[in-house]
Design an enzyme around this catalytic site. Structure first.
Site, PDB file in Angstrom:
ATOM      1  N   GLU A 164       0.958  -1.318  -0.047  1.00 45.34           N
ATOM      2  CA  GLU A 164      -0.272   0.049   0.186  1.00 45.34           C
ATOM      3  C   GLU A 164       0.755   1.367   0.008  1.00 45.34           C
ATOM      4  OE1 GLU A 164      -2.840   1.743  -0.081  1.00 45.34           O
ATOM      5  OE2 GLU A 164      -4.471   0.478   0.608  1.00 45.34           O
ATOM      6  N   ASP A 165       0.229   2.450  -0.645  1.00 44.60           N
ATOM      7  CA  ASP A 165       0.917   3.669  -0.373  1.00 44.60           C
ATOM      8  C   ASP A 165       0.860   4.240   0.850  1.00 44.60           C
ATOM      9  OD1 ASP A 165      -1.672   4.081  -0.725  1.00 44.60           O
ATOM     10  OD2 ASP A 165      -1.632   5.725  -2.210  1.00 44.60           O
TER      11      ASP A 165
ATOM     12  N   ASP B  33      -4.582   5.320   6.184  1.00 39.61           N
ATOM     13  CA  ASP B  33      -5.074   6.567   6.548  1.00 39.61           C
ATOM     14  C   ASP B  33      -6.089   5.979   7.736  1.00 39.61           C
ATOM     15  OD1 ASP B  33      -5.439   9.468   6.743  1.00 39.61           O
ATOM     16  OD2 ASP B  33      -6.994   9.148   5.047  1.00 39.61           O
TER      17      ASP B  33
ATOM     18  N   PHE C  74      -2.124  15.958   4.418  1.00 42.13           N
ATOM     19  CA  PHE C  74      -2.269  15.139   3.247  1.00 42.13           C
ATOM     20  C   PHE C  74      -1.084  15.317   2.440  1.00 42.13           C
ATOM     21  CE2 PHE C  74      -3.761  14.580  -1.034  1.00 42.13           C
ATOM     22  CZ  PHE C  74      -4.856  13.549  -0.817  1.00 42.13           C
TER      23      PHE C  74
ATOM     24  N   ARG D 265       1.942  12.120  -8.647  1.00 41.28           N
ATOM     25  CA  ARG D 265       2.235  10.818  -8.378  1.00 41.28           C
ATOM     26  C   ARG D 265       3.669  10.620  -8.587  1.00 41.28           C
ATOM     27  NH1 ARG D 265      -2.067   7.472  -6.945  1.00 41.28           N
ATOM     28  NH2 ARG D 265      -4.039   8.006  -8.218  1.00 41.28           N
TER      29      ARG D 265
HETATM   30  P1  IMP Z   1      -7.958   5.009   3.888  1.00 43.52           P
HETATM   31  O1  IMP Z   1      -8.990   3.859   3.442  1.00 43.52           O
HETATM   32  O2  IMP Z   1      -8.434   6.256   4.664  1.00 43.52           O
HETATM   33  O3  IMP Z   1      -7.042   4.289   4.742  1.00 43.52           O
HETATM   34  O4  IMP Z   1      -7.124   5.483   2.549  1.00 43.52           O
HETATM   35  C1  IMP Z   1      -6.743   4.520   1.673  1.00 43.52           C
HETATM   36  C2  IMP Z   1      -6.259   5.541   0.577  1.00 43.52           C
HETATM   37  O5  IMP Z   1      -6.459   6.808   0.627  1.00 43.52           O
HETATM   38  C3  IMP Z   1      -4.796   5.359   0.274  1.00 43.52           C
HETATM   39  O6  IMP Z   1      -4.186   4.142  -0.232  1.00 43.52           O
HETATM   40  C4  IMP Z   1      -4.610   6.562  -0.567  1.00 43.52           C
HETATM   41  O7  IMP Z   1      -4.579   6.092  -1.970  1.00 43.52           O
HETATM   42  C5  IMP Z   1      -5.705   7.478  -0.226  1.00 43.52           C
HETATM   43  N1  IMP Z   1      -4.758   8.482   0.763  1.00 43.52           N
HETATM   44  C6  IMP Z   1      -4.949   8.528   1.999  1.00 43.52           C
HETATM   45  N2  IMP Z   1      -4.274   9.703   2.881  1.00 43.52           N
HETATM   46  C7  IMP Z   1      -3.792  10.212   1.676  1.00 43.52           C
HETATM   47  C8  IMP Z   1      -2.896  11.279   1.448  1.00 43.52           C
HETATM   48  O8  IMP Z   1      -2.552  11.857   2.563  1.00 43.52           O
HETATM   49  N3  IMP Z   1      -2.519  11.664   0.347  1.00 43.52           N
HETATM   50  C9  IMP Z   1      -2.917  10.924  -0.837  1.00 43.52           C
HETATM   51  N4  IMP Z   1      -3.685   9.734  -0.789  1.00 43.52           N
HETATM   52  C10 IMP Z   1      -4.062   9.307   0.495  1.00 43.52           C
HETATM   53 MG    MG Z   2      -4.227   4.093  -2.575  1.00 42.97          MG
END
Ligand code: IMP
Ligand code: MG
Length: 179
Positions: free
Chosen positions: A100-101, A104, A153, A166
């Protein structure tokens, strides 16, 4: 002015990322010694991290990709996760390492973990470049974490804002005025 010409504060430099990717790969190499691993990249954000990571893996690996949507063009998860591109090959009996990147809220990872575990892999672990634990809405925890970051962010090294940025070689903080 193009997206990449805008002033962006660097949070994690290209060199720091490269060093950490090598460290993580070293840990993964010893944890999976002698095993064959299916590395599954979460598109699109994980693609640069996965590409760099697998070059440092000294294991028999295969790669696959999965994509979920939970974000629109906003900076917050909608919580409404769905698979938009599924893995190509079955993972039953395989050692799966999901790349995963960023984790969050954890909503995407929670969904992906349950989805992939239901397909009976031999083992399942998660490697994320970035972790934002302050935003977590569940108890999902990655096994390998590149960097724990504050509640900002971030963009670059695979991470986007509205699909841009990206390609930045570093992780930067998106200035408020650009959101
Ligand atoms: P989550 O479901 O909230 O954990 O977020 C998952 C996805 O949201 C990540 O795989 C990212 O693609 C995107 N994301 C969450 N935070 C960021 C950020 O700070 N910058 C860019 N993408 C984010
Ligand atoms: Mg993602």
């Amino acid at each position: 002015m193009t997206a990449v010409d805008r002033p962006i504060k660097i949070l994690i430099s290209e060199d720091e990322i490269a060093k950490r990717v090598e460290e993580l790969a070293g840990i993964i190499n010893s944890d999976y010694l002698g095993k064959s691993v299916k590395v599954i990249c979460v598109l699109s954000g994980g693609v640069i991290f996965m590409s760099d990571l697998i070059k440092c893996l000294d294991l028999d690996i295969k790669i696959d990709f999965i994509s979920v949507s939970s974000y629109g063009s906003d900076t917050k998860s909608s919580g409404n996760v769905k698979i938009t591109r599924d893995i190509r090959d079955p993972i039953e009996g395989e050692h799966v390492l999901l790349v995963e990147d960023i984790v969050d809220s954890g909503l995407s990872l929670y969904y992906l973990k349950n989805y992939l575990l239901s397909q009976n892999p031999e083992s399942f672990k998660v490697c994320t470049l970035l972790d934002k634990p302050q935003r977590r809405e569940n108890d999902v925890a990655p096994d390998y974490i590149g960097f724990t970051i504050p509640n900002e962010f971030v963009i670059g090294y695979g991470l986007d804002y509205n699909q841009y940025y990206r390609n930045l070689p570093y992780v930067g903080i998106l200035p408020e005025e650009l959101i």
